[in-house]
Design an enzyme around this catalytic site. Structure first.
Site, mmCIF file in Angstrom:
data_model
loop_
_atom_site.group_PDB
_atom_site.id
_atom_site.type_symbol
_atom_site.label_atom_id
_atom_site.label_comp_id
_atom_site.label_asym_id
_atom_site.label_seq_id
_atom_site.Cartn_x
_atom_site.Cartn_y
_atom_site.Cartn_z
ATOM 1 N NE ARG A 25 -28.989 -19.002 5.651
ATOM 2 C CZ ARG A 25 -29.252 -19.264 4.371
ATOM 3 N NH1 ARG A 25 -30.465 -19.686 4.002
ATOM 4 N NH2 ARG A 25 -28.293 -19.155 3.451
ATOM 5 C CG ASP A 26 -28.272 -23.121 3.063
ATOM 6 O OD1 ASP A 26 -29.438 -22.902 2.700
ATOM 7 O OD2 ASP A 26 -27.456 -23.732 2.363
ATOM 8 C CG HIS B 28 -26.813 -27.862 -1.945
ATOM 9 N ND1 HIS B 28 -27.808 -28.064 -1.021
ATOM 10 C CD2 HIS B 28 -26.556 -26.525 -1.920
ATOM 11 C CE1 HIS B 28 -28.147 -26.906 -0.465
ATOM 12 N NE2 HIS B 28 -27.394 -25.960 -0.995
ATOM 13 C CG ASN C 19 -25.456 -26.608 2.419
ATOM 14 O OD1 ASN C 19 -25.398 -25.845 1.470
ATOM 15 N ND2 ASN C 19 -26.414 -26.521 3.339
ATOM 16 C CG HIS D 289 -23.520 -22.466 -0.974
ATOM 17 N ND1 HIS D 289 -23.754 -21.927 0.277
ATOM 18 C CD2 HIS D 289 -24.493 -23.396 -1.164
ATOM 19 C CE1 HIS D 289 -24.821 -22.512 0.817
ATOM 20 N NE2 HIS D 289 -25.276 -23.398 -0.045
ATOM 21 C CB CYS E 65 -32.767 -26.162 -1.878
ATOM 22 S SG CYS E 65 -33.464 -24.635 -2.565
#
Length: 306
Positions: free
Chosen positions: A17-18, A216, A256, A214, A247
């Site tokens: 997803r991300d 990056h 990530n 979370h 992002c």
């Protein structure tokens, strides 16, 4: 400061997803399902598999309902129970997720006013008010809700963010009913000292067993920051296979932290995850071939001999 390493860690895989929503390469529904199946086969039990948002703004996630429909018929060979979650920013998105049979959802706020305006076109307080009916409807359908807090260690528009602002938003998401609050370094500018400072502030209001991180890896600090979080007792970590992502509202933010790299570190520390590194690397190499680039993972590159 007392170090409190957890004996086991729950990795939350966000690559499907991300990660994929920020990759330029087109990935088909079938390829997404294959990727998620490989991730589940490695032992991952928490996988963010899609996002129910406007296809106009996030076209890469337009097929999320189809992805979840196909996953409903998939059972990992291990027989382990896997939670496939989705991002749902509003009631409309949640209703679509419920129709697709999603068992867990996530909402996302920000610790930065500027980022909130750029990302979801409203203030922090407005965003939190919008989330209240989402959480209420999810709970009425026995769906657990995870809450992301963006820009906790830096903002592309405001620079440093006050730890007190991060703590305030985290507390409100927890009080709203999010079972887990995710402290997110959206642009990857965090360092171990910043991480410790922010987590210490948040832990005054939210128990450590309800926190996740979370990161990056824009400046190569993600693993160091995760290690700091582990020292403080955090036992839930987001990561993305092959270091996918970025992002769209944070110029210069890289992907990530790679799941393979996190797992290698945790294995070396003797912290249990239930995930097999060799199987995980199959998923990494698969999606890297699909999107046409090398995995952004030191472990995958080293073991591949690149």
């Amino acid at each position: 400061m007392t170090f409190n390493y957890p004996s086991s860690v729950s990795l939350v895989e966000v690559g499907a997803r991300d990660g994929l929503q920020n990759e330029k390469a087109e990935v088909s529904t079938e390829q997404k399902v294959t990727l998620i199946s490989l991730l589940a086969a490695s032992g991952l039990k928490r996988i963010e598999a899609g996002s129910f948002v406007s296809a106009k703004w996030v076209p890469q996630m337009a097929d999320s309902a189809d992805v979840f429909a196909r996953l409903a018929a998939f059972e990992p060979a291990s027989g382990a129970q896997v939670t496939y979650s989705a991002l749902t920013p509003n009631v409309k998105g949640l209703e679509a997720a419920l129709s697709a049979g999603v068992s867990e959802v996530a909402i996302f706020g920000s610790a930065s006013e500027s980022f909130s305006q750029k990302n979801i076109n409203c203030s922090i307080d407005e965003s939190l008010r919008r989330f209240e009916p989402v959480v209420k409807l999810a709970h009425s359908n026995r769906i657990r809700v995870r809450g992301y807090v963006s820009c906790t260690l830096g903002c592309p528009y405001e620079g440093d963010i006050a730890s007190s602002d991060v703590a305030r938003v985290s507390r409100q998401l927890s009080e709203m009913g999010c079972y887990e609050v995710v402290i997110s370094d959206t642009i990857g500018t965090g360092t171990p000292v910043k991480t410790a400072r922010v987590l210490d502030a948040v832990m005054q209001h939210v128990p450590v067993n309800q926190l996740a991180v979370h990161f990056h890896d824009t400046y190569g600090q993600a693993l160091a920051n995760i290690h700091t979080a582990l020292q403080l007792g955090v036992s839930s970590i987001d990561s993305a296979i092959a270091g996918l992502g970025g992002c769209p509202y944070a110029k210069g933010a890289s992907g990530n932290v790679a799941t393979e790299d996190v797992l290698y570190m945790l294995d070396g520390m003797g912290i249990k995850t239930g995930i097999d590194l060799s199987a995980l690397l199959e998923a990494s190499l698969y999606i890297s071939d699909v999107i046409g680039r090398l995995p952004q993972s030191k472990v995958a590159i080293a073991l591949r001999g690149g």
